[in-house]
Design a protein around this motif. Structure first.
Motif, mmCIF file in Angstrom:
data_model
loop_
_atom_site.group_PDB
_atom_site.id
_atom_site.type_symbol
_atom_site.label_atom_id
_atom_site.label_comp_id
_atom_site.label_asym_id
_atom_site.label_seq_id
_atom_site.Cartn_x
_atom_site.Cartn_y
_atom_site.Cartn_z
ATOM 1 N N UNK A 1 32.428 43.212 58.163
ATOM 2 C CA UNK A 1 31.105 42.847 57.688
ATOM 3 C C UNK A 1 30.911 42.884 56.189
ATOM 4 N N UNK A 2 31.985 43.078 55.425
ATOM 5 C CA UNK A 2 31.863 43.084 53.964
ATOM 6 C C UNK A 2 32.734 41.955 53.404
ATOM 7 N N UNK A 3 32.146 41.149 52.565
ATOM 8 C CA UNK A 3 32.849 40.050 51.915
ATOM 9 C C UNK A 3 33.918 40.616 50.983
ATOM 10 N N UNK A 4 35.177 40.267 51.218
ATOM 11 C CA UNK A 4 36.304 40.814 50.460
ATOM 12 C C UNK A 4 36.220 40.494 48.970
ATOM 13 N N UNK A 5 35.534 39.421 48.607
ATOM 14 C CA UNK A 5 35.441 39.072 47.188
ATOM 15 C C UNK A 5 34.672 40.133 46.399
ATOM 16 N N UNK A 6 33.822 40.899 47.069
ATOM 17 C CA UNK A 6 33.107 41.977 46.380
ATOM 18 C C UNK A 6 34.088 43.045 45.901
ATOM 19 N N UNK A 7 35.142 43.273 46.665
ATOM 20 C CA UNK A 7 36.161 44.235 46.245
ATOM 21 C C UNK A 7 37.039 43.628 45.156
ATOM 22 N N UNK A 8 37.393 42.359 45.318
ATOM 23 C CA UNK A 8 38.224 41.684 44.326
ATOM 24 C C UNK A 8 37.565 41.696 42.953
ATOM 25 N N UNK A 9 36.244 41.544 42.925
ATOM 26 C CA UNK A 9 35.515 41.507 41.656
ATOM 27 C C UNK A 9 35.615 42.825 40.896
#
Length: 179
Positions: free
Chosen positions: A164-172
């Motif tokens: 449920x968490x967009x992986x791009x938020x971690x990549x950023x």
């Protein structure tokens, strides 16, 4: 029995003194970080409002556009930050000017500022993860629940397994993640 009185005295006077000393140290540290912030309209209200709940480095270590800062301020109000509409407008103007994407420090943050703002994904509470990673409340709670159930995260790929968490938020924030 004769040792009880010195123990009580040391707890009565020593413990409050210790707590006061730690508090003073934190206040001095926060003040020195605030002293390094650029002068300008909105600085004082930004420091006064934001440091009620967290370190000023939560601001100085981030660079967002006006919409990003608006979202952060709105979220902080939801968490209980108080002030007038004028106060929050002054905060928004100040942080957008000095910590926006186009501000001087955005392109090349100082090494000390970068090092000071690591995101400790294995120890931060949900509210801090929401702020640091730009997560919703539900996403940050899901991340902490996953961490509690499955153990600590070792890599960014472990974070990306949280449903449920967009992986791009971690990549950023990859460079800021601390495992």
């Amino acid at each position: 029995m004769k040792h009880v009185k010195p123990v009580i005295l040391s707890l009565t006077f020593g413990l409050p003194l210790l707590v006061w000393g730690v508090s003073l140290g934190n206040a001095v540290s926060a003040q020195s970080a605030a002293d390094q912030m650029p002068a300008g309209p909105g600085k004082d209200i930004t420091v006064a409002t934001c440091t009620k709940c967290h370190s000023i480095t939560n601001i100085t270590g981030q660079h967002k556009d006006r919409d990003g800062w608006t979202a952060t301020i709105t979220k902080m109000v939801g968490y209980g930050a108080t002030g007038s509409d004028e106060d929050f407008q002054a905060i928004l103007d100040y942080v957008t000017k000095n910590y926006g994407l186009d501000s001087a420090g955005a392109a090349a943050p100082a090494p000390a500022a970068t090092a000071a703002h690591k995101i400790a994904v294995n120890t931060e509470p949900a509210t801090q993860l929401a702020t640091d990673l730009g997560l919703t409340d539900d996403e940050s709670k899901a991340l902490v629940a996953y961490r509690d159930k499955n153990g600590t995260f070792k890599t960014i790929d472990d974070l990306k397994k949280v449903p449920g968490i967009d992986a791009t938020k971690f990549d950023a924030h990859a460079a800021d993640l601390q495992f």
